[in-house]
Structure formats: C-alpha cells, structure tokens
Design a protein around this motif. Sequence first.
Motif, mmCIF file in Angstrom:
data_model
loop_
_atom_site.group_PDB
_atom_site.id
_atom_site.type_symbol
_atom_site.label_atom_id
_atom_site.label_comp_id
_atom_site.label_asym_id
_atom_site.label_seq_id
_atom_site.Cartn_x
_atom_site.Cartn_y
_atom_site.Cartn_z
ATOM 1 N N PHE A 114 39.458 68.322 -16.836
ATOM 2 C CA PHE A 114 40.709 67.794 -16.318
ATOM 3 C C PHE A 114 41.528 67.180 -17.448
ATOM 4 O O PHE A 114 40.972 66.707 -18.451
ATOM 5 C CB PHE A 114 40.441 66.658 -15.319
ATOM 6 C CG PHE A 114 39.875 67.071 -13.999
ATOM 7 C CD1 PHE A 114 40.693 67.533 -12.987
ATOM 8 C CD2 PHE A 114 38.515 66.957 -13.752
ATOM 9 C CE1 PHE A 114 40.186 67.874 -11.755
ATOM 10 C CE2 PHE A 114 37.986 67.296 -12.518
ATOM 11 C CZ PHE A 114 38.825 67.766 -11.520
ATOM 12 N N HIS A 115 42.828 67.096 -17.238
ATOM 13 C CA HIS A 115 43.642 66.198 -18.036
ATOM 14 C C HIS A 115 43.125 64.783 -17.754
ATOM 15 O O HIS A 115 42.757 64.458 -16.622
ATOM 16 C CB HIS A 115 45.107 66.328 -17.631
ATOM 17 C CG HIS A 115 46.044 65.494 -18.456
ATOM 18 N ND1 HIS A 115 46.184 64.136 -18.270
ATOM 19 C CD2 HIS A 115 46.895 65.825 -19.462
ATOM 20 C CE1 HIS A 115 47.068 63.660 -19.122
ATOM 21 N NE2 HIS A 115 47.507 64.671 -19.864
ATOM 22 N N PRO A 116 43.079 63.892 -18.761
ATOM 23 C CA PRO A 116 42.517 62.555 -18.530
ATOM 24 C C PRO A 116 43.154 61.787 -17.371
ATOM 25 O O PRO A 116 42.452 61.118 -16.607
ATOM 26 C CB PRO A 116 42.759 61.849 -19.863
ATOM 27 C CG PRO A 116 42.751 62.947 -20.877
ATOM 28 C CD PRO A 116 43.396 64.126 -20.179
ATOM 29 N N ALA A 171 34.817 72.449 -23.946
ATOM 30 C CA ALA A 171 35.597 71.761 -24.978
ATOM 31 C C ALA A 171 36.661 70.859 -24.352
ATOM 32 O O ALA A 171 36.863 69.721 -24.796
ATOM 33 C CB ALA A 171 36.248 72.788 -25.907
ATOM 34 N N TYR A 172 37.323 71.350 -23.306
ATOM 35 C CA TYR A 172 38.368 70.556 -22.659
ATOM 36 C C TYR A 172 37.769 69.316 -22.008
ATOM 37 O O TYR A 172 38.304 68.206 -22.120
ATOM 38 C CB TYR A 172 39.103 71.395 -21.614
ATOM 39 C CG TYR A 172 40.456 70.840 -21.248
ATOM 40 C CD1 TYR A 172 41.616 71.312 -21.842
ATOM 41 C CD2 TYR A 172 40.572 69.812 -20.311
ATOM 42 C CE1 TYR A 172 42.855 70.782 -21.519
ATOM 43 C CE2 TYR A 172 41.800 69.273 -19.983
ATOM 44 C CZ TYR A 172 42.939 69.762 -20.586
ATOM 45 O OH TYR A 172 44.166 69.223 -20.282
ATOM 46 N N ALA A 173 36.624 69.502 -21.328
ATOM 47 C CA ALA A 173 35.972 68.369 -20.671
ATOM 48 C C ALA A 173 35.507 67.330 -21.678
ATOM 49 O O ALA A 173 35.709 66.123 -21.490
ATOM 50 C CB ALA A 173 34.794 68.858 -19.837
ATOM 51 N N VAL A 174 34.891 67.776 -22.762
ATOM 52 C CA VAL A 174 34.365 66.854 -23.772
ATOM 53 C C VAL A 174 35.495 66.063 -24.431
ATOM 54 O O VAL A 174 35.343 64.881 -24.749
ATOM 55 C CB VAL A 174 33.532 67.622 -24.825
ATOM 56 C CG1 VAL A 174 33.193 66.741 -26.016
ATOM 57 C CG2 VAL A 174 32.256 68.172 -24.184
ATOM 58 N N ARG A 175 36.644 66.700 -24.607
ATOM 59 C CA ARG A 175 37.797 65.972 -25.175
ATOM 60 C C ARG A 175 38.371 64.962 -24.188
ATOM 61 O O ARG A 175 38.871 63.903 -24.582
ATOM 62 C CB ARG A 175 38.891 66.963 -25.588
ATOM 63 C CG ARG A 175 38.585 67.768 -26.822
ATOM 64 C CD ARG A 175 39.852 68.411 -27.380
ATOM 65 N NE ARG A 175 40.532 69.256 -26.395
ATOM 66 C CZ ARG A 175 40.331 70.555 -26.240
ATOM 67 N NH1 ARG A 175 39.435 71.180 -27.014
ATOM 68 N NH2 ARG A 175 40.990 71.248 -25.341
ATOM 69 N N SER A 176 38.320 65.287 -22.899
ATOM 70 C CA SER A 176 38.953 64.434 -21.885
ATOM 71 C C SER A 176 38.106 63.239 -21.478
ATOM 72 O O SER A 176 38.650 62.165 -21.175
ATOM 73 C CB SER A 176 39.270 65.269 -20.635
ATOM 74 O OG SER A 176 40.253 66.242 -20.908
ATOM 75 N N LEU A 177 36.787 63.414 -21.432
ATOM 76 C CA LEU A 177 35.921 62.365 -20.897
ATOM 77 C C LEU A 177 36.101 61.000 -21.582
ATOM 78 O O LEU A 177 36.148 59.973 -20.885
ATOM 79 C CB LEU A 177 34.457 62.811 -20.954
ATOM 80 C CG LEU A 177 34.040 63.843 -19.893
ATOM 81 C CD1 LEU A 177 32.618 64.344 -20.152
ATOM 82 C CD2 LEU A 177 34.135 63.243 -18.489
ATOM 83 N N PRO A 178 36.205 60.921 -22.906
ATOM 84 C CA PRO A 178 36.395 59.590 -23.513
ATOM 85 C C PRO A 178 37.683 58.902 -23.056
ATOM 86 O O PRO A 178 37.700 57.673 -22.880
ATOM 87 C CB PRO A 178 36.434 59.889 -25.016
ATOM 88 C CG PRO A 178 35.677 61.175 -25.159
ATOM 89 C CD PRO A 178 36.013 61.961 -23.937
#
Length: 275
Positions: free
Chosen positions: A168-170, A78-85
């Motif tokens: 990661f954090h973006p 979930a964290y990765a999917v939110r950060s990637l964009p």
Amino acid sequence: MDLVLEAADRHLLTPYVYPAGWPEGEPCRQLLSLFVITNVGALALYLLFGTLSYYFIFDHELKKHPQFLENQVSREIAYAVRSLPWISVPTVALFFAEVRGYSKLYDNIEDSPYGWSGVFLSMLSFLFFTDMGIYWIHRGLHHKLFYKRFHKPHHVWKIATPFASHAFHPVDGFMQSLPYHVYPFLFPLHKVTYLGLYIFVNVWTISIHDGDYRVPRLLRHVINGSAHHTDHHLYFDYNYGQYFTLWDKIGGSYKSPTSFEGKGPHDYLRKLREK
C-alpha cells in the motif's frame, strides 16, 4: 503492545542493547523501542505468512493470467517493504499512547466486568467495528480526491498474490489499519486478545489476496474472502469490506464474485487453454 515491550526490555533491550542508565519507562526509549519492534514484527508477519501462503495456498496458475504483471511478486514485496516503515510512524504513536496507559486495554480476565464472556464478546465486537470502519475508509479512498494519490498503487495488482496484501501507499496502509488501533481506546479489550487479533488481521489481509476462492457454500455471500476481494481489484467499485459482506450490502456495493459464477480468473485461463 506494552506486553511485547516489557518482554523485549526484559530479555533483550535492557541487558544487551541500551545503556544501564537509560530507564525502561523513559518516553524516548519507549518510542525508539516501539518503532523497532513494530517494524520487525510487521515485516516478520508479512514475510512469514505471505511466503507460506504464496507457496502452499496461492494458485501459481494465476501467474499465467494476462493481467499478471512482469516481475510482479518482487515488485509487490519491494513496495510493501518500502511502505511499512512509514506506516509504522503514526502506528507507533498510537502504540505509545497504549503503553502510557491511555487506552482501555486490561491485563487480567477479572478486570472485565463480564469475565470470559466479555473477552469473547469483545473479539466479535472488534471484528464488526473494524469491518465497518475499514469499509467506509476503503470506500472513501476510492473517491476521486484520494484514489489516484493514495489508493491506486494498491490497485496496480489486478491479479494479486499474498505479497500484495501489504503493498500500500503509506497513507492508504495506515488509514485502513486505523480502526484496529482506535478500538482499544473506545472499548475494553484484553491485552493478549488484542495481540492475537493484531496477528489475525494481518493474516486475514494476506488471505484475501491469496487467490484461493474456496468458502463453505452457506457462507459464500457472508464472508468477504479472496473471491470477493479479487473482484474488487478487477472491477474497482465493489466489495470494499474486510471480513464480511454486510456493509457492502448496506452500502449497495456488493457484487457476487465472478469466480462463483464461472467467470473468474481461473475460468478465463481455462478458456484460454481450450482455444
């Protein structure tokens, strides 16, 4: 990235998606296309290779470690999917500059002054350049001015899975990818080689989070593998490198992995079972 954009335009975007009057070379169209391609590609690489690694390489016994978090896998994803964009926004700007011809990427082998040997040497120099860049950026992100805000979210995962690789954090994620994107603006690089290296670095990032510590004995203290990166997550101030241990040794941050000394996470679990 222009090779991918051209293929997408030819086979999908021009015939099926965009209006006939919107030229392929129009900047806004290129930016929009690159944003979609970058996000779909990054997500596909992450989920495909992360899933393969999780089910076929990652040792699920590690989920019994006391520092493995509740619902950790779903939280990592979930964290990765939110950060990637968000990571893709500045990345797309660099890809756009490449597509517009500002990089030193070239199409044909004969365009390299050194032919095939130049392609091979550029692959090696890419690895050593990016390893150096990531080492110093990663170490800088551990400074107290940046750590809590940007890098700490990645260190939530003490016993990481392959899905933690892109969690990661973006700002953190983009900064640690920056050397990959800077390289072709500084040095000549074949376009297909660049795409291959882009895939490789994503797979490598997954591999150093997979909990598989096996490395040929002669390379144990040369290659920065999962054993080294696991200790980075556990002990914080060591093993910042990406592929090699060179810069950790130069910078005084190298730590021999505890798993090579019988003191790693698997050894801890074994001792728990023996009790």
